[in-house]
Every structure is written in structure tokens, then in C-alpha cells.
Design a protein around this motif. Structure first.
Motif, PDB file in Angstrom:
ATOM      1  N   ASP A 162      -2.622  -0.943   3.770  1.00 19.60           N
ATOM      2  CA  ASP A 162      -1.529  -1.788   3.278  1.00 19.60           C
ATOM      3  C   ASP A 162      -1.101  -1.366   1.879  1.00 19.60           C
ATOM      4  O   ASP A 162      -1.933  -1.116   0.998  1.00 19.60           O
ATOM      5  N   TYR A 163       0.215  -1.317   1.680  1.00 17.02           N
ATOM      6  CA  TYR A 163       0.765  -0.942   0.375  1.00 17.02           C
ATOM      7  C   TYR A 163       2.144  -1.569   0.237  1.00 17.02           C
ATOM      8  O   TYR A 163       2.990  -1.421   1.128  1.00 17.02           O
ATOM      9  N   LEU A 164       2.355  -2.304  -0.865  1.00 17.49           N
ATOM     10  CA  LEU A 164       3.592  -3.033  -1.085  1.00 17.49           C
ATOM     11  C   LEU A 164       3.885  -3.907   0.140  1.00 17.49           C
ATOM     12  O   LEU A 164       3.020  -4.639   0.578  1.00 17.49           O
ATOM     13  N   ASP A 165       5.080  -3.784   0.726  1.00 14.15           N
ATOM     14  CA  ASP A 165       5.413  -4.645   1.872  1.00 14.15           C
ATOM     15  C   ASP A 165       5.172  -3.957   3.205  1.00 14.15           C
ATOM     16  O   ASP A 165       5.471  -4.526   4.260  1.00 14.15           O
ATOM     17  N   HIS A 166       4.620  -2.739   3.189  1.00  8.94           N
ATOM     18  CA  HIS A 166       4.348  -2.021   4.433  1.00  8.94           C
ATOM     19  C   HIS A 166       2.974  -1.348   4.327  1.00  8.94           C
ATOM     20  O   HIS A 166       1.962  -2.024   4.244  1.00  8.94           O
ATOM     21  N   ASN A 167       2.953  -0.019   4.367  1.00 14.93           N
ATOM     22  CA  ASN A 167       1.710   0.717   4.181  1.00 14.93           C
ATOM     23  C   ASN A 167       2.036   2.024   3.454  1.00 14.93           C
ATOM     24  O   ASN A 167       3.200   2.326   3.164  1.00 14.93           O
ATOM     25  N   TYR A 168       1.002   2.786   3.141  1.00 16.72           N
ATOM     26  CA  TYR A 168       1.240   4.019   2.367  1.00 16.72           C
ATOM     27  C   TYR A 168       2.099   5.012   3.133  1.00 16.72           C
ATOM     28  O   TYR A 168       2.924   5.733   2.538  1.00 16.72           O
ATOM     29  N   GLU A 169       1.934   5.104   4.433  1.00  9.45           N
ATOM     30  CA  GLU A 169       2.729   6.057   5.201  1.00  9.45           C
ATOM     31  C   GLU A 169       4.222   5.775   5.079  1.00  9.45           C
ATOM     32  O   GLU A 169       5.045   6.697   5.033  1.00  9.45           O
ATOM     33  N   TYR A 170       4.591   4.508   5.024  1.00  5.94           N
ATOM     34  CA  TYR A 170       5.991   4.111   4.914  1.00  5.94           C
ATOM     35  C   TYR A 170       6.636   4.687   3.661  1.00  5.94           C
ATOM     36  O   TYR A 170       7.802   5.090   3.673  1.00  5.94           O
ATOM     37  N   LEU A 210       3.176   8.551  -4.023  1.00  5.38           N
ATOM     38  CA  LEU A 210       2.088   9.479  -3.696  1.00  5.38           C
ATOM     39  C   LEU A 210       0.995   9.434  -4.753  1.00  5.38           C
ATOM     40  O   LEU A 210      -0.196   9.541  -4.431  1.00  5.38           O
ATOM     41  N   GLY A 211       1.381   9.276  -6.005  1.00  3.07           N
ATOM     42  CA  GLY A 211       0.382   9.139  -7.062  1.00  3.07           C
ATOM     43  C   GLY A 211      -0.504   7.931  -6.841  1.00  3.07           C
ATOM     44  O   GLY A 211      -1.729   7.982  -7.040  1.00  3.07           O
ATOM     45  N   ASN A 212       0.089   6.838  -6.421  1.00  2.00           N
ATOM     46  CA  ASN A 212      -0.702   5.644  -6.115  1.00  2.00           C
ATOM     47  C   ASN A 212      -1.621   5.895  -4.923  1.00  2.00           C
ATOM     48  O   ASN A 212      -2.766   5.409  -4.893  1.00  2.00           O
ATOM     49  N   ALA A 213      -1.130   6.655  -3.945  1.00  3.07           N
ATOM     50  CA  ALA A 213      -1.971   6.990  -2.791  1.00  3.07           C
ATOM     51  C   ALA A 213      -3.162   7.841  -3.219  1.00  3.07           C
ATOM     52  O   ALA A 213      -4.298   7.624  -2.765  1.00  3.07           O
ATOM     53  N   MET A 218      -8.941   8.526  -4.506  1.00  2.30           N
ATOM     54  CA  MET A 218      -9.976   8.823  -5.504  1.00  2.30           C
ATOM     55  C   MET A 218     -10.942   7.657  -5.672  1.00  2.30           C
ATOM     56  O   MET A 218     -12.152   7.856  -5.829  1.00  2.30           O
ATOM     57  N   TYR A 219     -10.435   6.442  -5.645  1.00  2.00           N
ATOM     58  CA  TYR A 219     -11.340   5.286  -5.736  1.00  2.00           C
ATOM     59  C   TYR A 219     -12.253   5.213  -4.509  1.00  2.00           C
ATOM     60  O   TYR A 219     -13.377   4.709  -4.589  1.00  2.00           O
ATOM     61  N   THR A 220     -11.789   5.747  -3.409  1.00  2.00           N
ATOM     62  CA  THR A 220     -12.561   5.682  -2.159  1.00  2.00           C
ATOM     63  C   THR A 220     -13.552   6.828  -2.036  1.00  2.00           C
ATOM     64  O   THR A 220     -14.728   6.615  -1.705  1.00  2.00           O
ATOM     65  N   TYR A 221     -13.098   8.055  -2.317  1.00  2.00           N
ATOM     66  CA  TYR A 221     -13.926   9.240  -2.050  1.00  2.00           C
ATOM     67  C   TYR A 221     -14.296  10.052  -3.282  1.00  2.00           C
ATOM     68  O   TYR A 221     -15.182  10.906  -3.199  1.00  2.00           O
ATOM     69  N   TRP A 244       1.714  12.935 -10.831  1.00  2.00           N
ATOM     70  CA  TRP A 244       0.648  13.001 -11.823  1.00  2.00           C
ATOM     71  C   TRP A 244       0.766  11.904 -12.889  1.00  2.00           C
ATOM     72  O   TRP A 244      -0.249  11.460 -13.439  1.00  2.00           O
ATOM     73  N   GLU A 245       1.976  11.449 -13.162  1.00  2.00           N
ATOM     74  CA  GLU A 245       2.130  10.318 -14.093  1.00  2.00           C
ATOM     75  C   GLU A 245       1.354   9.114 -13.603  1.00  2.00           C
ATOM     76  O   GLU A 245       0.677   8.429 -14.385  1.00  2.00           O
ATOM     77  N   ARG A 246       1.450   8.845 -12.307  1.00  2.00           N
ATOM     78  CA  ARG A 246       0.724   7.716 -11.744  1.00  2.00           C
ATOM     79  C   ARG A 246      -0.773   7.998 -11.658  1.00  2.00           C
ATOM     80  O   ARG A 246      -1.600   7.129 -11.954  1.00  2.00           O
TER      81      ARG A 246
END
Length: 282
Positions: A162-170, A210-213, A218-221, A244-246
Motif C-alpha cells: 500500500d502506498y498513498l491511495d493505491h500501491n507502489y506499482e501504481y 521511486l525514491g520512496n519505494a 531498504m527498511y525491509t532488506y 536520490w533526493e527522496r
């Protein structure tokens, strides 16, 4: 890996491609159209046709990547994308019965990661993520030099989080432009190459998502390398800085200092990665 011939097969939405892989050399690549709307048996006949042409007595195993959920142990593929008749196909058993050699089956995104790990920019790296950014967002996870697929071959499905109102793939795939703005992604890419302001702004937004993804990954793996593949990586120059900014807002900056993100330069990574399923099982 030396002098071991493996057939690598990449089953796509409309085509099946394969070659014999021997050490780091890939033989002539064969390609067939598949009967996407055909019966289970008809699609299997397309698979047989390609493998039959590649097979010889020196081939030791077959690896095949499929766009689906896979029971890796039993080699069963479920609900293959764009092939409606392949709801549950015991592919490993079927191919082993026909060819009498070991067969390894896995998800196509996992094969991409393995291809990079054994043959591409991931060689010599213990822990890495292969992130495929095309119509969707897929990934394969390498931990301690081996593919980590998870219990149900679902590890690395970052796009479904889940990401924002959908998911990361969106928001983090080539479909972003159509999903959010109704634009054709190929048109945006061509316009960006011409320096179009709107197209460049849209890639900037894609880069932020993508930076947020990447931060989530990174938090996961906490990996050391992420390799980007898929069609969107061709536009890397347009979203790299925003991404990279994110990423640099990550809570643990030392981890980010050590992180490398590279774009794939490996041709035929799906075929090579499918063959590498044999090496990964050793």
C-alpha cells in the motif's frame, strides 16, 4: 558453472524465448509466438517446440521463468499473466517427464535478479535486489548469494505494498503516467528526450515515488545493491536526481552512503536468469 549446458527459457505474455547457456556464453536465441488464448495443452506445445529445438544430449537441466505465482518446490505455476488457460500447471513435472532432466521453475522477476547476480552487474555481490520497472513493478531478492523467494514465491512483491491511495506499482511503474495523468508513457519518454518541460516534470514526480519505494526496500532488506531493469530504466537520467533526493531522507544515512543503484546492461537477462536457477539450486 563451467561446461554445463543449461536451457534457459523466458515465457512472456506473447512470446517464448530460449537459448542454451554454457558457463557465461549464451547460444543462439530462439523465439516463438505463443497461443496466448489457447488451451493449456496448446501453450505447452509451444513450449515443447522451442525446447525440442534447443535440446541435445549434453544439456543437464532446464530453467524457465514464468510471469506468475510459482510453487518453487513442486514447480507449479498459477494464474499465469495473459495466458488464461494456465490456472494451475504442474510445469516441472510435465517437463521432467518429457525430457528426463531436472527442471527449475520460478517467477520472471526472480529470474531477472538471478541473471544480474550471476552474469550482470550483481556478480560478486552477496545481497542485492533486482527491481524490474515496466508496465508493473516486480523484484527478485538475493540474500547471501542465493535467491530468496519466500514460502509462496511472493518475496519482493514491493509493488503490491500500500502506498498513498493505491500501491507502489501504481506510482512507480511505466503505468504511472497513464494511471495519474492519462498520458501514454512512450509519448512522455519521447518528449523528455526532446527536453519537454512537462515530460521532465512528470519524470521528476516518478523519481520521487521511486525514491520512496527504495526507502521502503531498504527498511525491509537493507541491501547493498539495487539493479534497475525493465523499460523505465531506459529513462533513468530523467528521474535519477529526484529519486536520490527522496532516498537521502532515509533515517539511517550511513546505510544510504553504502547503497549502490545501477541500471541493467545485461541483454537477455530473463533467459540467463532462468538458466541460473540451476546454479542457485546447487
Amino acid at each position: 558453472m563451467k561446461n554445463i549446458k543449461i536451457i534457459g527459457v523466458d515465457l512472456g505474455a506473447t512470446n517464448i524465448r530460449g537459448a542454451v547457456v554454457n558457463d557465461e556464453k549464451i547460444g543462439d536465441i530462439l523465439s516463438r509466438r505463443i497461443k496466448t488464448k489457447g488451451t493449456e495443452r496448446e501453450v505447452l506445445e509451444d513450449v515443447y517446440s522451442l525446447i525440442d529445438e534447443l535440446m541435445d544430449l549434453d544439456v543437464k537441466a532446464i530453467g524457465i521463468g514464468v510471469p506468475s505465482v510459482v510453487d518453487v518446490k513442486l514447480g507449479i505455476v498459477y494464474d499465469v499473466i495473459h495466458i488464461p488457460s494456465w490456472k494451475e500447471v504442474h510445469l516441472k513435472e510435465i517437463l521432467e517427464d518429457r525430457y528426463d532432466i531436472p527442471v527449475f521453475v520460478n517467477n520472471d522477476a526472480n529470474c531477472f535478479a538471478l541473471g544480474e547476480h550471476y552474469f550482470g552487474k550483481g556478480k560478486g555481490v552477496n545481497d542485492m535486489i533486482g527491481l524490474t520497472i515496466g508496465t508493473g513493478l516486480g523484484a527478485g531478492v538475493i540474500i547471501n548469494n542465493h535467491l530468496y523467494a519466500g514460502k509462496n514465491c511472493g518475496a519482493g512483491e514491493f509493488g503490491m505494498v500500500d502506498y498513498l491511495d493505491h500501491n507502489y506499482e501504481y506510482y512507480c511503474s511505466g503505468s504511472f503516467f497513464k494511471n495519474v495523468y492519462g498520458f501514454n508513457g512512450e509519448d512522455i519518454f519521447e518528449n523528455a528526450k526532446k527536453g519537454d518541460d512537462l515530460a521532465l516534470k512528470l519524470y521528476h514526480q516518478l523519481g520521487k515515488h521511486l525514491g520512496n519505494a527504495v526507502k521502503m526496500i531498504m527498511y525491509t532488506y537493507d541491501t547493498e545493491l539495487i539493479i534497475l531493469g525493465g523499460s523505465v530504466q531506459l529513462a533513468y537520467e530523467f528521474f535519477e536526481n529526484a529519486m536520490w533526493e527522496r532516498i537521502r531522507t532515509f533515517e539511517f544515512p550511513k546505510s544510504i552512503e553504502k547503497l549502490e543503484i545501477k541500471t541493467s546492461a545485461l541483454a537477455n537477462s530473463g533467459i540467463l536468469g532462468a538458466a541460473a536457477l540451476y546454479y542457485d539450486a546447487e
